[in-house]
Scaffold this motif. Structure first.
Motif, PDB file in Angstrom:
ATOM      1  N   PHE A   5       0.843  -1.184   0.000  1.00  0.00           N
ATOM      2  CA  PHE A   5       0.000   0.000   0.000  1.00  0.00           C
ATOM      3  C   PHE A   5       0.884   1.242   0.000  1.00  0.00           C
ATOM      4  O   PHE A   5       1.843   1.322   0.777  1.00  0.00           O
ATOM      5  CB  PHE A   5      -0.928   0.011   1.217  1.00  0.00           C
ATOM      6  N   TRP A   9      -2.275   5.463   1.558  1.00  0.00           N
ATOM      7  CA  TRP A   9      -3.236   4.374   1.743  1.00  0.00           C
ATOM      8  C   TRP A   9      -2.908   3.609   3.018  1.00  0.00           C
ATOM      9  O   TRP A   9      -3.800   3.251   3.786  1.00  0.00           O
ATOM     10  CB  TRP A   9      -3.212   3.436   0.546  1.00  0.00           C
ATOM     11  N   GLU A  10      -1.632   3.349   3.230  1.00  0.00           N
ATOM     12  CA  GLU A  10      -1.192   2.619   4.433  1.00  0.00           C
ATOM     13  C   GLU A  10      -1.647   3.344   5.692  1.00  0.00           C
ATOM     14  O   GLU A  10      -2.101   2.728   6.658  1.00  0.00           O
ATOM     15  CB  GLU A  10       0.338   2.477   4.417  1.00  0.00           C
ATOM     16  N   LYS A  18      -7.582  -3.082   4.484  1.00  0.00           N
ATOM     17  CA  LYS A  18      -6.405  -3.653   3.820  1.00  0.00           C
ATOM     18  C   LYS A  18      -6.630  -5.135   3.543  1.00  0.00           C
ATOM     19  O   LYS A  18      -6.321  -5.620   2.446  1.00  0.00           O
ATOM     20  CB  LYS A  18      -5.156  -3.463   4.688  1.00  0.00           C
ATOM     21  N   THR A  98      -0.205  -2.778  -6.164  1.00  0.00           N
ATOM     22  CA  THR A  98      -0.703  -1.775  -5.228  1.00  0.00           C
ATOM     23  C   THR A  98      -2.049  -1.258  -5.723  1.00  0.00           C
ATOM     24  O   THR A  98      -2.231  -1.041  -6.920  1.00  0.00           O
ATOM     25  CB  THR A  98       0.318  -0.614  -5.058  1.00  0.00           C
TER      26      THR A  98
END
Length: 124
Positions: A5, A9-10, A18, A98
């Protein structure tokens, strides 16, 4: 191939979100080629725009850096439904995928039909 990610996004996705992306990726057919974009969700926006969330897959043995991408959404008949050039700063390590979203402004959307599972996303 594993999923990574991007930093934003992480930081913003929950562990559950996730895991949902990871599970969805596992259900997709593997696409061979140096670089591919596999659609996750294509959605018409209320303002007439279009959002395309895809898995960007780097099937090469080296880092892939994307700084500009012309993205086309193509319907089942092979007609361009949307096309726009995006500036981004994205690095995808070798043999990873990703998730990424491209949001097309209404002026770049050429089709009023609702996206279906048969639509494709092509990145040049």
């Amino acid at each position: 191939m594993q999923i990574i990610f991007e930093e934003t996004w992480e930081a913003t996705l929950s562990d559950q979100q996730k895991q949902a992306f990871i599970h969805q990726y596992e259900t997709k057919k593997s696409v061979h080629g140096e670089f591919t974009a596999t659609p996750i969700l294509l959605k018409r926006k209320r303002n007439g725009g279009l959002a395309a969330t895809v898995f960007l897959q780097n099937n090469r043995d080296e880092l892939l850096s994307i700084r500009e991408a012309t993205v086309c959404v193509v319907n089942e008949q092979g007609e361009t439904a949307a096309k726009e050039t995006f500036s981004l700063s994205l690095d995808i390590p070798a043999f990873t995928a990703t998730p990424w979203s491209f949001v097309f402004l209404p002026t770049y959307v050429d089709s009023m039909e609702e996206p279906t599972d048969g639509w494709k996303v092509i990145i040049k």
